[in-house]
Scaffold this motif. Structure first.
Motif, PDB file in Angstrom:
ATOM      1  N   SER A  41       0.857  -1.186   0.000  1.00 35.32           N
ATOM      2  CA  SER A  41       0.000   0.000   0.000  1.00 35.32           C
ATOM      3  C   SER A  41       0.896   1.240   0.000  1.00 35.32           C
ATOM      4  CB  SER A  41      -0.923   0.020   1.219  1.00 35.32           C
ATOM      5  OG  SER A  41      -0.173   0.042   2.415  1.00 35.32           O
ATOM      6  N   CYS A  42       0.348   2.345  -0.497  1.00 37.66           N
ATOM      7  CA  CYS A  42       1.141   3.577  -0.575  1.00 37.66           C
ATOM      8  C   CYS A  42       0.385   4.740   0.072  1.00 37.66           C
ATOM      9  CB  CYS A  42       1.504   3.908  -2.018  1.00 37.66           C
ATOM     10  SG  CYS A  42       0.099   4.242  -3.105  1.00 37.66           S
ATOM     11  N   GLU A  52      -4.072   0.395  -1.530  1.00 36.49           N
ATOM     12  CA  GLU A  52      -3.417  -0.859  -1.899  1.00 36.49           C
ATOM     13  C   GLU A  52      -3.208  -0.891  -3.411  1.00 36.49           C
ATOM     14  OE1 GLU A  52      -4.322  -5.633  -1.582  1.00 36.49           O
ATOM     15  OE2 GLU A  52      -4.949  -4.332   0.079  1.00 36.49           O
ATOM     16  N   VAL A  53      -2.006  -1.277  -3.824  1.00 35.68           N
ATOM     17  CA  VAL A  53      -1.652  -1.265  -5.246  1.00 35.68           C
ATOM     18  C   VAL A  53      -1.157  -2.651  -5.663  1.00 35.68           C
ATOM     19  CG1 VAL A  53      -1.180   1.197  -5.476  1.00 35.68           C
ATOM     20  CG2 VAL A  53       0.605  -0.308  -4.596  1.00 35.68           C
ATOM     21  N   ASN A  54      -1.393  -2.983  -6.937  1.00 30.45           N
ATOM     22  CA  ASN A  54      -1.067  -4.322  -7.428  1.00 30.45           C
ATOM     23  C   ASN A  54       0.036  -4.344  -8.477  1.00 30.45           C
ATOM     24  OD1 ASN A  54      -3.176  -5.741  -5.915  1.00 30.45           O
ATOM     25  ND2 ASN A  54      -4.598  -4.617  -7.231  1.00 30.45           N
ATOM     26  N   LYS A  57       0.932   5.831 -11.051  1.00 30.32           N
ATOM     27  CA  LYS A  57      -0.182   6.673 -11.511  1.00 30.32           C
ATOM     28  C   LYS A  57      -0.878   7.335 -10.331  1.00 30.32           C
ATOM     29  CE  LYS A  57      -1.205   4.282 -15.863  1.00 30.32           C
ATOM     30  NZ  LYS A  57      -2.161   3.419 -16.594  1.00 30.32           N
ATOM     31  N   ILE A  58      -1.080   6.555  -9.273  1.00 31.31           N
ATOM     32  CA  ILE A  58      -1.732   7.090  -8.073  1.00 31.31           C
ATOM     33  C   ILE A  58      -0.859   8.169  -7.435  1.00 31.31           C
ATOM     34  CG2 ILE A  58      -2.406   6.509  -5.702  1.00 31.31           C
ATOM     35  CD1 ILE A  58      -3.341   3.782  -6.847  1.00 31.31           C
ATOM     36  N   LEU A  59       0.443   7.894  -7.316  1.00 31.85           N
ATOM     37  CA  LEU A  59       1.349   8.854  -6.691  1.00 31.85           C
ATOM     38  C   LEU A  59       1.503  10.120  -7.534  1.00 31.85           C
ATOM     39  CD1 LEU A  59       4.140   6.507  -5.290  1.00 31.85           C
ATOM     40  CD2 LEU A  59       2.371   7.707  -3.999  1.00 31.85           C
ATOM     41  N   GLU A  60       1.559   9.951  -8.858  1.00 33.50           N
ATOM     42  CA  GLU A  60       1.695  11.116  -9.736  1.00 33.50           C
ATOM     43  C   GLU A  60       0.501  12.052  -9.592  1.00 33.50           C
ATOM     44  OE1 GLU A  60       2.247   9.346 -13.529  1.00 33.50           O
ATOM     45  OE2 GLU A  60       4.399   8.997 -13.249  1.00 33.50           O
TER      46      GLU A  60
END
Length: 394
Positions: free
Chosen positions: A128-129, A164-166, A173-176
């Motif tokens: 997860s991030c 949570e990321v896979n 993409k989420i962090l950007e």
């Protein structure tokens, strides 16, 4: 448990297109020593990267920290330096020249997917991030609409949104999207100068079974892009930028005070982690449970000699900080797992019985109320009968 010093490396920024490009430092890569040309003072680093160092070289150097996190030990990598010295380039980079954060994410997914493939069903992992920014001493959640949040001392990520990321692509993409909300501003040093500290955290949980025992590891990798230290002469001198610079310098000053307190302890001394949001978040990374590498970014132009000296003094001090990194592994035997499962089952049955007992009590209460009501009616009728007999003296 062995202690180890914080690892400190210096990265020299290539010269900018300024008329005065005279350098204020000399470097010796073999001895990892930086010498100030102004006073010949020397600063010893763990590693010095010259102006032509590539992103690949920088990442190769920090790979051992990332490998440790994959194996269940907390790790931190953060970039420190003046505004415009190349911190964000080092940590994030660009689409064509990736920095540490996207490379680390890719390395982690490749390693864990490979291990999962080799062990078949005996190894599972979750990643997860989170992404936070500290702007004017307030903390904002970049993955939750840049909402302002509080940082508890017991768990710095308790109030942060964890996604949570896979895959590495999904994670980036989420962090950007989150990092696009980070505060930036145009200064004389940089067209898009970061006006906040950005903290990206990956939390890894791995589980596998060996000899009828469950091995569970939970570790975090903090990747921090600090806002640059600066003086007013390097801002555009508007009120907002001066206020931002004041808060940036205040938090970095507290960071320096924390480091000095760690390396020069006194009896009954309280290390001032709580004096800044930044030092609260970096608490485990400095003098705590983490493997930590600090990359100090230096602008070699003699115009910024004062800032270079400040950065190198910080590097020398933080290099003296010792951490004790502990393997975050929890081992549970098969018998304990069976007992835990039985406890959970009995707990579930107990909850059901409590619900049934509650329902029965509710029914009994209603029946009791009905009995009382009927008794009252009977008593009233008995009184009427008695009164009737008394009146007619029957």
């Amino acid at each position: 448990m062995a202690q180890e010093n914080v690892n400190v490396v210096a990265r020299i920024r290539p010269p900018s297109n300024e008329t005065n490009d005279e350098t204020c430092i000399k470097t010796d890569q073999i001895s990892s020593i930086i010498t100030l040309t102004t006073n010949q003072k020397q600063f010893h680093m763990d590693k010095v990267f010259e102006q032509n160092a590539t992103q690949e070289e920088i990442f190769e150097y920090v790979q051992p920290i990332i490998a440790s996190v994959i194996n269940g030990i907390h790790g931190t990598i953060f970039a420190y330096g003046q505004t415009g010295s190349g911190k964000t380039h080092t940590m994030i980079g660009s689409d064509k020249n990736l920095g540490i954060i996207p490379r680390a994410i890719e390395m982690i997914f490749i390693a864990l997917n490979e291990e999962s493939k080799n062990r078949n069903d005996n190894f599972k992992f979750k990643i997860s991030c989170t992404a936070l920014q500290i702007y004017t001493e307030k903390t904002y959640d970049l993955l939750n609409g840049n909402e302002k949040i509080e940082i508890p001392t017991c768990d710095i990520l308790k109030n942060a949104k964890k996604v949570e990321v896979n895959s590495s692509n999904e994670c980036m993409k989420i962090l950007e999207c989150g990092l696009e909300q980070r505060k930036v501003s145009d200064t004389s040093m940089n067209e898009k100068s970061s006006r906040s500290h950005a903290i990206v955290t990956l939390t890894m949980k791995t589980v596998y079974f060996k000899e009828n025992k469950k091995h569970e590891r939970i570790s975090r990798l903090n990747m921090v892009d600090l806002a640059g230290s600066e003086g007013r002469k390097h801002t555009n001198n508007n009120e907002t930028q001066n206020f931002e610079a004041s808060n940036i310098n205040k938090s970095l000053l507290t960071l320096g005070q924390v480091i000095r307190s760690i390396i020069n302890p006194h009896p009954k001394q309280v290390i001032p982690y709580r004096d800044s949001k930044l030092t609260m978040i970096l608490r485990d990374s400095l003098g705590g449970n983490s493997k930590t590498t600090v990359i100090v970014n230096i602008h070699s132009n003699s115009k910024y000699a004062a800032e270079a000296i400040s950065t190198l003094n910080f590097a020398v001090n933080v290099k003296k900080v010792k951490n004790t990194a502990i393997l975050q592994e929890f081992i549970t035997s098969k018998e304990t797992l069976t007992l835990n499962a039985e406890v959970q089952r009995l707990g579930g049955e107990n909850d059901k019985l409590k619900i049934e007992l509650g329902k029965e009590k509710e029914i009994n209460q209603k029946v009791g109320e009905k009995v009382v009501q009927l008794q009252r009616i009977v008593d009233e009728k008995d009184n009427k009968v008695c009164n009737f007999f008394y009146y007619f003296k029957i």
